[in-house]
Structure formats: C-alpha cells, structure tokens
Design a protein around this motif. Structure first.
Motif, mmCIF file in Angstrom:
data_model
loop_
_atom_site.group_PDB
_atom_site.id
_atom_site.type_symbol
_atom_site.label_atom_id
_atom_site.label_comp_id
_atom_site.label_asym_id
_atom_site.label_seq_id
_atom_site.Cartn_x
_atom_site.Cartn_y
_atom_site.Cartn_z
ATOM 1 N N THR A 115 0.844 -1.195 0.000
ATOM 2 C CA THR A 115 0.000 0.000 0.000
ATOM 3 C C THR A 115 0.883 1.250 0.000
ATOM 4 O O THR A 115 1.971 1.254 0.587
ATOM 5 C CB THR A 115 -0.906 0.048 1.243
ATOM 6 O OG1 THR A 115 -0.087 -0.054 2.406
ATOM 7 C CG2 THR A 115 -1.932 -1.067 1.236
ATOM 8 N N LEU A 116 0.379 2.284 -0.660
ATOM 9 C CA LEU A 116 1.093 3.566 -0.731
ATOM 10 C C LEU A 116 0.090 4.678 -0.464
ATOM 11 O O LEU A 116 -1.004 4.682 -1.033
ATOM 12 C CB LEU A 116 1.692 3.733 -2.143
ATOM 13 C CG LEU A 116 2.206 5.131 -2.547
ATOM 14 C CD1 LEU A 116 3.475 5.486 -1.762
ATOM 15 C CD2 LEU A 116 2.525 5.170 -4.052
ATOM 16 N N LEU A 117 0.452 5.602 0.413
ATOM 17 C CA LEU A 117 -0.373 6.788 0.616
ATOM 18 C C LEU A 117 0.477 7.992 0.234
ATOM 19 O O LEU A 117 1.598 8.135 0.718
ATOM 20 C CB LEU A 117 -0.812 6.887 2.086
ATOM 21 C CG LEU A 117 -1.982 7.835 2.341
ATOM 22 C CD1 LEU A 117 -3.285 7.249 1.786
ATOM 23 C CD2 LEU A 117 -2.161 8.101 3.839
ATOM 24 N N HIS A 122 -2.558 12.186 -7.664
ATOM 25 C CA HIS A 122 -2.218 11.194 -8.694
ATOM 26 C C HIS A 122 -1.364 10.037 -8.173
ATOM 27 O O HIS A 122 -0.801 9.270 -8.956
ATOM 28 C CB HIS A 122 -1.570 11.880 -9.897
ATOM 29 C CG HIS A 122 -2.565 12.716 -10.636
ATOM 30 N ND1 HIS A 122 -2.613 14.075 -10.508
ATOM 31 C CD2 HIS A 122 -3.584 12.370 -11.448
ATOM 32 C CE1 HIS A 122 -3.630 14.539 -11.219
ATOM 33 N NE2 HIS A 122 -4.232 13.530 -11.798
ATOM 34 N N THR A 123 -1.315 9.891 -6.865
ATOM 35 C CA THR A 123 -0.601 8.760 -6.261
ATOM 36 C C THR A 123 -1.029 7.413 -6.855
ATOM 37 O O THR A 123 -0.205 6.504 -6.987
ATOM 38 C CB THR A 123 -0.800 8.809 -4.729
ATOM 39 O OG1 THR A 123 -0.325 10.075 -4.261
ATOM 40 C CG2 THR A 123 -0.062 7.700 -4.019
ATOM 41 N N PRO A 124 -2.307 7.238 -7.248
ATOM 42 C CA PRO A 124 -2.716 5.955 -7.843
ATOM 43 C C PRO A 124 -1.921 5.532 -9.081
ATOM 44 O O PRO A 124 -2.086 4.408 -9.554
ATOM 45 C CB PRO A 124 -4.195 6.189 -8.210
ATOM 46 C CG PRO A 124 -4.663 7.211 -7.234
ATOM 47 C CD PRO A 124 -3.470 8.123 -7.036
ATOM 48 N N LEU A 132 -1.611 -0.865 -4.245
ATOM 49 C CA LEU A 132 -2.810 -0.125 -3.877
ATOM 50 C C LEU A 132 -2.360 1.256 -3.407
ATOM 51 O O LEU A 132 -1.865 1.413 -2.289
ATOM 52 C CB LEU A 132 -3.589 -0.828 -2.777
ATOM 53 C CG LEU A 132 -5.006 -0.281 -2.657
ATOM 54 C CD1 LEU A 132 -5.938 -0.995 -3.626
ATOM 55 C CD2 LEU A 132 -5.530 -0.405 -1.248
ATOM 56 N N ALA A 133 -2.493 2.243 -4.286
ATOM 57 C CA ALA A 133 -1.885 3.552 -4.061
ATOM 58 C C ALA A 133 -2.983 4.604 -4.009
ATOM 59 O O ALA A 133 -3.772 4.726 -4.938
ATOM 60 C CB ALA A 133 -0.908 3.852 -5.189
ATOM 61 N N SER A 223 -6.972 3.263 -8.734
ATOM 62 C CA SER A 223 -7.109 2.347 -9.870
ATOM 63 C C SER A 223 -5.940 1.387 -9.796
ATOM 64 O O SER A 223 -4.866 1.755 -9.314
ATOM 65 C CB SER A 223 -7.044 3.113 -11.192
ATOM 66 O OG SER A 223 -8.020 4.128 -11.227
ATOM 67 N N ILE A 224 -6.148 0.180 -10.298
ATOM 68 C CA ILE A 224 -5.080 -0.822 -10.160
ATOM 69 C C ILE A 224 -5.101 -1.832 -11.302
ATOM 70 O O ILE A 224 -6.167 -2.160 -11.832
ATOM 71 C CB ILE A 224 -5.204 -1.517 -8.773
ATOM 72 C CG1 ILE A 224 -3.964 -2.357 -8.462
ATOM 73 C CG2 ILE A 224 -6.463 -2.356 -8.666
ATOM 74 C CD1 ILE A 224 -3.853 -2.783 -6.997
#
Ligand code: MIC
Ligand code: SF4
Length: 655
Positions: A115-117, A122-124, A132-133, A223-224
């Motif tokens: 996971t990334l926060l 635009h982190t996704p 999962l960003a 989005s992934i």
C-alpha cells in the motif's frame, strides 16, 4: 459483493479495522508514503508537530518536483527544509531534476501487493504495477508516516474489462478518456477501478500507469492493474525483480460492478476545455489552431511516450506558429532518450526542452498566450490552471499532440498517418533502464540521523493552534459557488502562489483569488465582527488535487462549515482534518435558499454530530430552517469535535 480481486486481496492483507463491505469504515496499514514539495512542507511540519522521532513506514519518499522555479529564496529554502527533514526522519529524498514523483515512484519504489499513501491526488499512478496507491491530504500522509493506519470507507470495486485490440493510433490515454467520457469527473466517487481481461496484455507498465494516473480525474479512490509477467519484466529492467510478486484476480473473482471497454472500437479522443471529462473524438475538433503543444506531466511523459512521439517527428518540423515543448517525466526517461537519440530528434524538430518536473501542468512556467489554445498530454485542464486565465487547454495522447504540433492545428493522427505514410510503431521496452538513482538521497545511518538539525528559512511558518468545534455557530454566508468546484479554484497554484505553501499566513491571502477576489477581505471583516464563514457549494465540491491548503487556509480565515450537494473524497477528508464541518443538503433544492451575507445560526452542533442526528441550520436573514445531513464516521466526528486531526493525533500519540 467484491471478492478475490487484486484490490480486495491487498485491502484484506492490510486490514487493521472494519469489514470489507461497501460503505463500512475500514482502516488499512500503509507500507509506503510519498510527498511532493508543494504538499510536503506542510505534511512535514505536521509530522514534526506529532512529536515522533522517525518514520514508521517500510519506506517513505520526499520528492521535489512541483515548486521548481527559483525566482527568490522561497522555493530553495523549502527544498533545503525538505532535505533536512528527510535526513532527520529516515526518509528517501528525490532531488529537484530527478523527475515527477509518480513516475519516479513507479520506476524506483512501487511494489506490487503493497500500500502507498501519497500527498498528491495522482498517487494511484503506482497502481500500474499492482500497488494499492491512494492520494490523501498531507495530514493523513503525516499520520501514516507516524505509523497510524489510513481510514476510508470501503469503496466499491469496479472491474474494468478490456477486450479486443487497440487499433493503431489508439493509446492508453484514450482508454482513460473513454472512461471519463462515460462516467464524468464524479463517476468514480467511492470506487476502485480494477483493470482485467485480455486487453491488459497489450499495455506496458508505463501505459498502465497513464490509466491509473488519470483515474484520479474520475474522482476514484484508486485504480489498479494486476501484477503479471509484464510487471515482472518491467521491474527486472529496473533492477528490482526481487520486488515482484504475482498478483492476479482469482478465476472466480467478483467485482461490485463491471464495465467493459472494447478496445477495437476506440478512436483517438480529446478532452476540451475546461474539464477532463469534456471528451470528444479528435476528429470532431480537427482544424482548431494551436498556439502551444506540450508533452509531459505524470500522465504521459514516460520513455514510451517520448520515444513514440519522436518517431513520428523524425525528419519533420514543428509548425512555424506553434511552440512545442517536451518535459520528460523523470531523469531516467531523459537519460534513456539521450542514449537512444530521441532527444536529438526533438531538438532537430525545433522543440523546447523543459525540466523533468510538473512545470506547465501546475502553472510553473510555459503558460499559454492570452486567449491561446494549448494542447497537452496532461491530465487536468481546469480554467486558469495553466497560468493564463483565458487560455483554452485540450488534453490528448502524446501522439495527438505531436501530429497537431506539426500541422499547427488539432489533427486526427489516423488522418495524418495516412496522408504522410507514417507507420504506427510499437515501442520495445528496454531490457535495462538506466537506474543509477544519482539524484536520490538515501536515509542516513541512525547515529548521523539523530544529529541532523532541521533547516528553516524565513518562508517556513509553523502552524497555529486549532481550537475545538464550538457548539453554537454564528456565521454568515461568505461565498456561494456552483458544481464541480476544484481545489484549483479554492486555493490556486501557479508560479506566484505555490511558493507560499509552507507559509499559511501568506497563502491564505489567495483563497478563491480568481473566483472571487473579495472573498478574503469579506472573511477578515466577518472575523472582526465575531462571525464564522459558511461556504455554500454544489455537487462534487473540492474535486481535483489533494492540496490540504484548500481546507487549511479557509479554516485559518474563519470558515467552519461548508454546505454542499456532495463532496469529492480527498477534499472531504481534508475539511475534516482541519476542523471544517462538511454538511450536505437533505433536500438539494435548499441550495437555492441562500444569499451572500445571510446570517446563519447553528445550535447544538457538537451535540447533533455526537448523537448522529441531523444538523438544523437557521437562516436568520430569511427566517427559514434548513436540515443538513453528513457523511461522517464516528472517528471523523471525534476529529471534528477536537478541532481537527492534528489535535486528535497529538492527543493520541502523546497519551
Ligand atoms: C495537482 O496536480 O493539482 C497537484 C499540484 O499535483 C496536486 C497537489 C498540490 O496541489 O500540491 C494534486 O494533484 O494533489
Ligand atoms: Fe505534477 Fe501535474 Fe502530475 Fe500534479 S498532475 S503531480 S502537477 S504533473
């Protein structure tokens, strides 16, 4: 109910609270964080205020990519602050010039299954490698760095099934523009978009990243893509094969909804001014003269984008009336195109080369001329964002950009190809990227880390104290706005205002600066009279960027309540984080019942929120009572009552 999808699996393995049922509040563990300089200064001031010694994530990276114009001491001072904070807290730092955070993160740090926060909407983008960003406000990212989980409402998982085969001149950009055309800028609210189906095999990692990047424009949580052999090859070429894990949906995976896109039926698309969902086929706007064209931004400036664009340009010249610029998304991409001759092709065609940074995307240079038409490979075209209030900005693939730059007018690349006999080329991915990381500073060894002194230039101002929410709120309506207000309207960016991001006192002078230049004066008068301010908004209030200054600065000016028909996800969270209550109309028609300056009374505000009851507002000017609802979890209510998340986290961490 969703089950067995890639997003579901990551959520499940990171779940620390709640149930994976749509709409339930869940908390997830955050493995990685990213910040950029425009949101990062505030995020690190907040981290400092939390009083922890070192970040508690697996990996945190601080990027310098937005505030790159150094016209005086402000931006370089902020950079120096960020560099010292990174050293002090055990954070990687990507120096100015190393590239745009999202592109560099995909290249160097993103890991499938993690996971990334990030304090940027635009982190996704990192979803392109099966991570999962999620984008969030700086305070949420600071909390994650302090080891706190991230709270969100369990989104719907929407499967986007890609079938068929992309015809030549149709690209990844057209897939996401097609979704924007179908669903609009609020169509992704409360949703995760997960791509699957045969069609994904045609997309390289940078192309997948274009799609996950611009999923932000749908208002989606993230989005992934699955992590498959294509992901493996990419990570291997980045010297990171050990970061790869396979992550595919189960054969009988369930999505909450499925959308199908037949790639064979797509054609080149373009978003017209002033919204990324204002999408039409390029052929419908052919012939519009363009003043400037630019390839860049975190959406479309990868090595693949640059190489294909250059191939089209080979032996051709940019139209004499057009200024054409290229801003490679990262130093790595720039290095590659230097090696493979693409850079020379651009130069020979008459291109202007910009730094590897956000640049024109956020109004940091290369603004269009008055009333000009600018065609960009970017993701946002909100009015005024380019720095020129009356400019008309169009968004399309790099391929559409290049052919239009050659012709001097918006051109369908299929027609161009036919007329000039330009073949469509498939760009081969390199077997090895030049991944030297020369402009990345690694965390220091423990002993040295502890000795680091944090540098603060005169542009860095500490945060004020935030008082708890009052029970009785006397306020006046200080602004009424329509639907789809963006955070660019609320807290504009651009070369003049961005350098003030670490100085709340100075930046607050610019709230709603272009939309209503009187707003700040009005708020100051209200403060003197002893009133709070209330903003009345329409649907999807606060869409776009994650900048928490769009909540923090209004709070500083005295806004304590925003009434809207609906809110965008990140801004809704930011309002709560800074103690502004986001209330929704029970009956949408009540939106009409307010005029500027109306005197408002809300009694028992704390009591209503605590008791989960509707909030009743009296418009003392008209004598009407209006009922308001809200979309708040019990934890968010607590945060609001305490006056914001900083108070909440401080109290929690320090007992
Ligand atoms: C943007 O694209 O609007 C930004 C600038 O990257 C923002 C962050 C910011 O305002 O600093 C975002 O998208 O979150
Ligand atoms: Fe930078 Fe533009 Fe991407 Fe925002 S959208 S991170 S400003 S390139």
């Amino acid at each position: 109910m969703a089950w067995g999808t890639v997003a579901y699996k990551i959520l499940k393995s990171h779940l620390v609270e709640g149930k994976l049922e749509v709409g339930e509040e869940i908390a997830i563990r955050i493995d990685q964080t990213l910040t950029q300089d425009a949101t990062g200064t505030m995020a690190y001031l907040e981290l400092e205020a939390m009083g922890i010694d070192k970040v508690r994530t697996e990996l945190s990276v601080s990027y310098i990519d937005h505030n790159m114009l150094q016209t005086d001491f402000k931006n370089p001072d902020d950079h120096k602050y960020l560099m010292s904070v990174a050293k002090r807290f055990g954070i990687y730092l990507s120096k100015p010039g190393n590239g745009i955070c999202h592109q560099v993160h995909v290249e160097r740090f993103a890991k499938p299954g993690k996971t990334l926060l990030g304090s940027d909407s635009h982190t996704p983008t990192s979803g392109g490698v099966g991570m999962l960003a999620i984008g969030a406000g700086g305070l949420d990212v600071a909390s994650a760095m302090a080891g706190e989980p991230f709270y969100l409402k369990m989104p719907k998982i929407v499967g986007v099934k890609l079938i068929g085969k992309m015809p030549p001149w149709v690209t990844a950009k057209d897939i996401i523009l097609e979704l924007l055309r179908r669903l609009s800028v609020k169509g992704g609210l409360g949703k995760i978009f997960e791509y699957f189906g045969e069609g994904i095999k045609q997309l390289s990692v940078p192309e997948r990243a274009t799609i996950t990047n611009m999923g932000a424009e749908l208002g989606a949580t993230t989005s992934i893509f699955p992590s498959d052999e294509i992901t493996r090859e990419y990570l291997k070429a980045q010297g990171r094969e050990e970061d790869w894990v396979e992550l595919l949906p189960e054969p009988n995976a369930q999505y909450d909804e499925v959308i199908e896109i037949n790639l064979s039926e797509l054609e080149p698309l373009i978003a017209k001014p002033h919204s990324p969902d204002n999408v039409v086929p390029v052929r419908e706007v052919e012939g519009i003269k363009v003043d400037q064209v630019v390839i860049g931004s975190c959406t479309n400036s990868s090595f693949v984008d640059l190489t294909r664009s250059a191939k089209i340009l080979e032996g051709k010249k940019i139209h004499p009336d057009v200024i054409f610029a290229v801003a490679p998304g990262s130093k790595q991409a720039l290095e590659l195109i230097t090696q493979n001759g693409v850079l020379l092709t651009f130069l020979k065609a008459g291109a202007r080369i910009l730094e590897s940074a956000c640049g024109p995307c956020i109004g940091m240079g290369f603004a269009p001329p008055s009333n000009g038409v600018s065609l960009r490979s970017f993701n946002r075209n909100f009015k005024g964002r380019s720095g020129t209030p009356d400019a008309k900005v169009y968004l399309a693939s790099p391929e559409v950009c290049v052919v239009s730059a050659i012709r001097g007018e918006i051109t369908d690349p299929r027609r161009f190809a036919q007329e000039t006999k330009t073949p469509w080329i498939k760009v081969e991915m390199p077997k090895r990227f030049p991944y030297g990381d020369e402009a990345i500073i690694e965390p220091l060894p423990e002993e040295e880390r502890k000795k680091v002194k944090i540098y603060r230039g005169p542009n860095i101002k500490p945060l004020p104290e935030f008082d708890p929410l009052p029970d009785t709120l006397r306020a006046k309506v200080s602004l009424i706005v329509g639907d789809n207000i963006t955070t660019d309207h609320i807290m504009p960016a651009g070369a003049k205002i961005l350098p003030l991001r670490s100085n709340l006192y100075a930046i607050s002078e610019y709230v709603y600066h272009y939309e209503d230049p009187d707003f700040v004066r009005r708020m100051k008068e209200l403060k003197e009279e002893g009133y709070f301010g209330v903003i009345v908004g329409g649907e999807n209030y606060g869409q776009g960027s994650s900048r928490e200054h769009a909540a923090l600065a209004p709070r500083f000016l005295g806004v304590r309540v925003v009434l809207a028909k609906s809110f965008a996800r990140i801004h809704h969270a930011n309002l709560i984080n800074f103690g502004i209550v986001p209330l929704e109309f029970k009956n949408e028609e009540d939106y009409e019942k307010f005029s500027l300056g109306d005197e408002i009374l809300i009694e028992n505000l704390r009591g209503s929120l605590k008791g989960g009851k509707e909030v009743v507002l009296k418009n003392l000017t008209t004598g009407e009572e209006i009922t308001l609802t809200y979309n708040l979890t019990p934890k968010q209510v607590e945060v609001l009552l305490e006056g914001g998340k900083l108070n909440y986290v401080k109290n929690k961490l320090n007992g």
